[in-house]
Every structure is written in C-alpha cells, then in structure tokens.
Design an enzyme around this catalytic site. Structure first.
Site, PDB file in Angstrom:
ATOM      1  N   SER A  75       1.439  -1.116  -0.184  1.00 13.45           N
ATOM      2  CA  SER A  75       0.253   0.035   0.225  1.00 13.45           C
ATOM      3  C   SER A  75       1.165   1.393  -0.369  1.00 13.45           C
ATOM      4  O   SER A  75       2.244   1.573  -0.016  1.00 13.45           O
ATOM      5  CB  SER A  75      -0.841  -0.191   1.320  1.00 13.45           C
ATOM      6  OG  SER A  75      -1.873   0.871   0.568  1.00 13.45           O
ATOM      7  N   ASP A  76       0.252   2.590  -0.564  1.00  8.82           N
ATOM      8  CA  ASP A  76       1.300   3.356  -1.024  1.00  8.82           C
ATOM      9  C   ASP A  76       0.073   4.561  -0.463  1.00  8.82           C
ATOM     10  O   ASP A  76      -0.738   4.501  -0.894  1.00  8.82           O
ATOM     11  CB  ASP A  76       1.905   3.535  -2.051  1.00  8.82           C
ATOM     12  CG  ASP A  76       3.356   5.168  -1.322  1.00  8.82           C
ATOM     13  OD1 ASP A  76       4.312   4.576  -0.666  1.00  8.82           O
ATOM     14  OD2 ASP A  76       3.059   5.768  -1.654  1.00  8.82           O
ATOM     15  N   GLN A  77       0.842   5.748  -0.028  1.00  5.84           N
ATOM     16  CA  GLN A  77      -0.776   6.934   0.085  1.00  5.84           C
ATOM     17  C   GLN A  77       0.307   8.564  -0.443  1.00  5.84           C
ATOM     18  O   GLN A  77       1.541   8.342   0.009  1.00  5.84           O
ATOM     19  CB  GLN A  77      -0.772   7.115   1.106  1.00  5.84           C
ATOM     20  CG  GLN A  77      -2.060   8.307   1.102  1.00  5.84           C
ATOM     21  CD  GLN A  77      -2.291   8.533   2.836  1.00  5.84           C
ATOM     22  OE1 GLN A  77      -1.510   8.655   3.696  1.00  5.84           O
ATOM     23  NE2 GLN A  77      -3.942   7.965   3.442  1.00  5.84           N
ATOM     24  N   ALA A 112      -3.676   3.926  -2.456  1.00 10.90           N
ATOM     25  CA  ALA A 112      -3.711   3.066  -2.999  1.00 10.90           C
ATOM     26  C   ALA A 112      -3.198   1.140  -2.778  1.00 10.90           C
ATOM     27  O   ALA A 112      -2.515   1.397  -1.524  1.00 10.90           O
ATOM     28  CB  ALA A 112      -2.626   3.115  -4.285  1.00 10.90           C
TER      29      ALA A 112
END
Length: 205
Positions: A75-77, A112
């Site tokens: 996950s990444d933001q 994401a």
C-alpha cells in the site's frame, strides 16, 4: 461429518508502517510483516495517483517474489493540495507551514492497495478528500505540540486529535485516510479466496 476448513495461505504485509499494521490487525487474520525496500522516488512526470498505485504494486511484488504462494499486501499514499504533493513534514516548522497552507482548503489523499501472490496481482485506489477548518496559528501550534504528527503526510492524524482540524472528510473507505483502505482490501482478499468472515479468529503472526 464435520467439514474440514480449507488450508490458509500465508498473508504478508509489505510495509514498515505501524498504522497499516494496526489497521490490518482489525481483520483478525494472521499475518507477518516484511519491509519491502522499494525506492519511492517519483518517476519523471509521474502524477501523484500514478505514483501511489505504482508503489503499492511494487511493494507487493517485491515481497511476493521471495515468498511464492503467499498473499502479499502493498500500500502507498500520496497527499496533494491542488496539483502539488504533500509529504511528511518531519519537524514542527514544516508541519506548521503545511497546516497554514491547508487551512480552509481541501487536501486529496490517494491511497493505493495491491495484493500479489506471485502469479497475479489486484489493485485499487481510494480517494479521500479532507477539508480543513480555517484555524488560527495558535490553534495549529496547539495541535502540533499536542500530537506531533511529523511522520504523517499533511501533518494531521484524523484518527486522533487531528479530527478537530477537519471541516469535513469525504471517502468511500474511511480507513484509507490512515493508510490502508480495509473495505477495498477485504473485497480484494475475497477474490484470492481469503475472507475474514470465513476464518476463525487469528492472532497476528
């Protein structure tokens, strides 16, 4: 005759974030945590949503290659104010600058999430829009001294006292703002044959 529970696949969170670890634990599925070691430098001309999605996929793929058959979550933001990305402030001065720029305006968080089992990958991106109140410098300073959110993009932890900075929050997935969209993730896990509601309570590995 009692049915036999299906064998459970290994679940791995490819992240060093304590926030994502705490969120994933809510699903009560046993999991381990491995740092993905992915270079997070944006590519030339890469948009914030494209960056978040690429990194989520890359984190999951990096760990799945070393753990065949496991379900790996990445996950990444990336947060944006207008067209400009907003990173983690790192200290009080930069955090105050961020909050001053954000007050009375809307910040968009592109979160994401990806799942990779080494053979196939699924991914999704959730948008969260946070509109901040127009607050005085004194109020912003009081918040920063109280919570010290210097490891948080946008300098505000909405899951804690930072909620007091908000005028409104718009999202289809409330945990996306904290860093891991659990509604999207649960839906995706089901496509890989893992549903938290089908499993007995499990302790985090």
């Amino acid at each position: 005759m009692a049915s036999i529970a299906p064998s459970r696949r290994t679940l791995i969170l490819a992240s060093t974030s304590p926030y994502r670890r705490e969120l994933l634990a809510r699903l009560r599925l046993p999991f381990s945590v491995i740092a993905p070691g992915v270079d997070e430098t944006p590519l030339p001309g890469e948009t914030p949503p494209a960056l978040a999605l690429r990194l989520a996929r890359a984190k999951a793929r990096a760990i799945s290659q070393a753990h065949p058959g496991a379900l790996v979550i990445g996950s990444d933001q990336v947060a944006t104010l207008g067209d400009s990305p907003i990173g983690k402030p790192g200290d009080f001065g930069r955090a105050l600058e961020q909050l001053r720029a954000m007050r009375g305006r809307t910040v968009t968080f592109h979160t994401a999430v990806a799942i990779d089992d080494g053979q196939r990958q699924a991914s999704d991106t959730v948008l969260t829009r946070c509109t901040l109140r127009t607050l005085s410098d004194a109020a912003l300073r009081a918040y920063l001294h109280a919570e010290q959110p210097y490891d948080t993009a946008g300098s505000a932890k909405a899951e804690a006292l930072g909620i007091a900075l908000m005028e409104r929050i718009d999202s289809d997935d409330p945990t996306a703002l904290i860093g891991l969209p659990l509604i999207a993730l649960t839906r995706m896990l089901a496509t890989f044959g893992m549903d938290p509601l089908d499993a007995p309570d499990g302790a985090q590995a």
